[in-house]
Design a protein around this motif. Structure first.
Motif, PDB file in Angstrom:
ATOM      1  N   ARG A  15       0.828  -1.204   0.000  1.00  0.00           N
ATOM      2  CA  ARG A  15       0.000   0.000   0.000  1.00  0.00           C
ATOM      3  C   ARG A  15       0.863   1.254   0.000  1.00  0.00           C
ATOM      4  N   PHE A  17       2.666   4.386  -1.413  1.00  0.00           N
ATOM      5  CA  PHE A  17       2.255   5.253  -2.529  1.00  0.00           C
ATOM      6  C   PHE A  17       3.332   5.214  -3.614  1.00  0.00           C
ATOM      7  N   ALA A 165      -4.739   6.040  14.130  1.00  0.00           N
ATOM      8  CA  ALA A 165      -5.693   5.776  13.032  1.00  0.00           C
ATOM      9  C   ALA A 165      -6.061   4.294  12.952  1.00  0.00           C
ATOM     10  N   PHE A 166      -5.943   3.685  11.760  1.00  0.00           N
ATOM     11  CA  PHE A 166      -6.382   2.298  11.591  1.00  0.00           C
ATOM     12  C   PHE A 166      -5.438   1.281  12.225  1.00  0.00           C
ATOM     13  N   PRO A 202      -0.068   7.685   6.503  1.00  0.00           N
ATOM     14  CA  PRO A 202      -0.859   8.389   7.529  1.00  0.00           C
ATOM     15  C   PRO A 202      -1.955   7.514   8.138  1.00  0.00           C
ATOM     16  N   ASP A 203      -2.276   6.397   7.510  1.00  0.00           N
ATOM     17  CA  ASP A 203      -3.341   5.548   8.052  1.00  0.00           C
ATOM     18  C   ASP A 203      -2.899   4.748   9.277  1.00  0.00           C
ATOM     19  N   HIS A 206      -0.429   0.865   7.222  1.00  0.00           N
ATOM     20  CA  HIS A 206       0.266   0.386   6.022  1.00  0.00           C
ATOM     21  C   HIS A 206       1.683   0.931   5.927  1.00  0.00           C
TER      22      HIS A 206
ATOM     23  N   PHE B 261      -9.005   8.045   1.841  1.00  0.00           N
ATOM     24  CA  PHE B 261      -8.126   8.075   3.013  1.00  0.00           C
ATOM     25  C   PHE B 261      -6.915   7.149   2.820  1.00  0.00           C
ATOM     26  N   THR B 262      -7.176   5.928   2.365  1.00  0.00           N
ATOM     27  CA  THR B 262      -6.090   4.964   2.176  1.00  0.00           C
ATOM     28  C   THR B 262      -5.072   5.466   1.155  1.00  0.00           C
ATOM     29  N   ARG B 263      -5.561   6.207   0.168  1.00  0.00           N
ATOM     30  CA  ARG B 263      -4.659   6.780  -0.841  1.00  0.00           C
ATOM     31  C   ARG B 263      -3.967   8.046  -0.348  1.00  0.00           C
ATOM     32  N   TYR B 268      -7.397  11.705   8.379  1.00  0.00           N
ATOM     33  CA  TYR B 268      -8.193  10.854   9.259  1.00  0.00           C
ATOM     34  C   TYR B 268      -9.387  11.636   9.803  1.00  0.00           C
TER      35      TYR B 268
END
Lengths: 276, 276
Positions: A15, A17, A165-166, A202-203, A206, B261-263, B268
């Protein structure tokens, strides 16, 4: 050609970028599509529209450095968000990955399995059954692919987890890492790779693109040296730079020009110039 | 759930630029990944890094209009640049597509096959054996999937071919179209769909995004009415607009926010706001 099966969850799928790192084009690195090989172009996985940079590209690039003139094939099989239970040997993910590997093995020799999974099992005491579950899955992979000695390179979970976050819910990631390490210690041809010091998107869950490049280098170190990698490599950043700075061959340049043309980024005239 | 197998070459896989048309998100349209279903998000195919908009998304959206509350699943199997000979029944493409369809059929009922292929066979008199070759392939698909009456919707080649850039060599596309029409006339539950008036990307070979949306509408018309579509539909542009203008459901909006968000496109905090 040597092929490698890539399985696990999103951080094996990748994931990172793609715009955060230079691309890796190498005419000796292939990826499986529709049961056939084509030159690798990230994302290697397509499990989600958000698939990006994973560890496999720099792993393969490092492999190529050491295997002059040979080809490597990558078999994408990881699935974002999958728990260890979703990898049960009668489930679709397992059976599909075996199927893909079998297509790959029609004209390649399986060289190993790269595994990264566990974020989804980093809570509610799930670590207690994790060892037993991966043992059953990995045993069955070796059996179904008639590859009893195939190396498994298994990556640990990042120490950025359990915070934001996640990733905030992954509070037991260290306990999963302990199980992975125990399993790797106990099992022949199985090597653990640390994720220490890697950073996330940022999530908060990942691994980001540059860290994935580093992770791939560590995976290759474990594969190549046949030993666990418990600490970051002192020269891993230079090895990543080497991946990024190799001069492309004429075949790779042609591939890149064709891709740009098909995407409408350069004109037919510019493409023809690239060929001349 | 009704599922549809998508096979052929690049114009079934889709090369329309995704930024040229509004996206289609529909929680009742699924696509197959790693042997499982997930909500569709174009590109549906991943045969090449340049995969984009094909005919299947608007086909599925039109299907949903007529099948209130039901789900449709799309099985990507097309491969860019593949000749009819590469689809031979002992080849990897054919066997892999059958495999994917079998995974899909574990929890869906196969509703049809969408086929688009032939650019690669539009020269050197290859049309002479084309009928016989598709006959063998389509017969075997019905047999291996135990679906003897399954409809085949087969699209014609675009009349922009034979002129420019990479399409210039496809000088016998009309002869391929004649064979496709003959085959569709002769075969039960097989319907031909014209590509008349569709336009291409600057590469002169790939149907552009808006034309793919139109093509999908024509495919659906043939499937739904069980008849050949030899002329553009008078209302096809309105039907495409309808695909583009449906208001997204809360589940679709959540999906879109998560993807952004994931991208890394929204923070958040912005994501949490979208959920509240």
């Amino acid at each position: 050609m040597k092929s490698f099966l890539l399985i696990g969850q999103s951080n094996m799928a990748g994931r990172g970028f793609t715009n955060e790192v230079p691309p890796i084009y190498n005419e000796r690195i292939m990826m499986l599509r529709n049961g056939r090989w084509q030159m690798m172009n990230e994302p290697i996985h397509f499990d989600r529209p958000v698939a990006g940079v994973g560890p496999a590209a720099s792993f393969a690039e490092a492999w190529c450095e050491d295997n002059e003139g040979e080809k490597i094939g990558l078999i994408p099989g990881a699935e974002g968000g999958s728990s260890i239970d979703e990898w049960a040997i009668d489930g679709a993910l397992f059976r599909h990955a075996i199927n893909e590997a079998q297509f790959a093995m029609e004209d390649s020799k399986l060289g190993g399995v790269l595994w990264h999974q566990g974020e989804n099992d980093s809570q509610d005491g799930k670590y207690k059954e994790y060892y037993q579950k991966i043992q059953r899955i990995f045993f069955q992979i070796r059996k179904e692919l008639s590859a009893p000695d195939i190396p498994f390179i298994i990556g640990g979970l990042g120490d950025y987890l359990g915070k934001a976050a996640f990733g905030a819910g992954c509070v037991e990631y260290q306990l999963i890492n302990e199980e992975l390490q125990k399993y790797a210690r106990d099992t022949e041809n199985c090597y653990y790779v640390t994720a220490k010091g890697l950073t996330s998107n940022p999530d908060g869950i990942h691994i980001n693109a540059i860290s994935q490049r580093i992770f791939g280098i560590r995976y290759y170190e474990a594969y190549h040296k046949k030993e666990h990698v418990h600490e970051p490599l002192t020269n891993e950043k230079e090895l990543v730079d080497k991946c990024h700075n190799r001069e492309n061959t004429p075949a790779e340049k042609t591939y890149i020009a064709l891709e740009n043309f098909t995407r409408g980024k350069i004109s037919y005239e510019e493409l023809m110039k690239a060929f001349s």
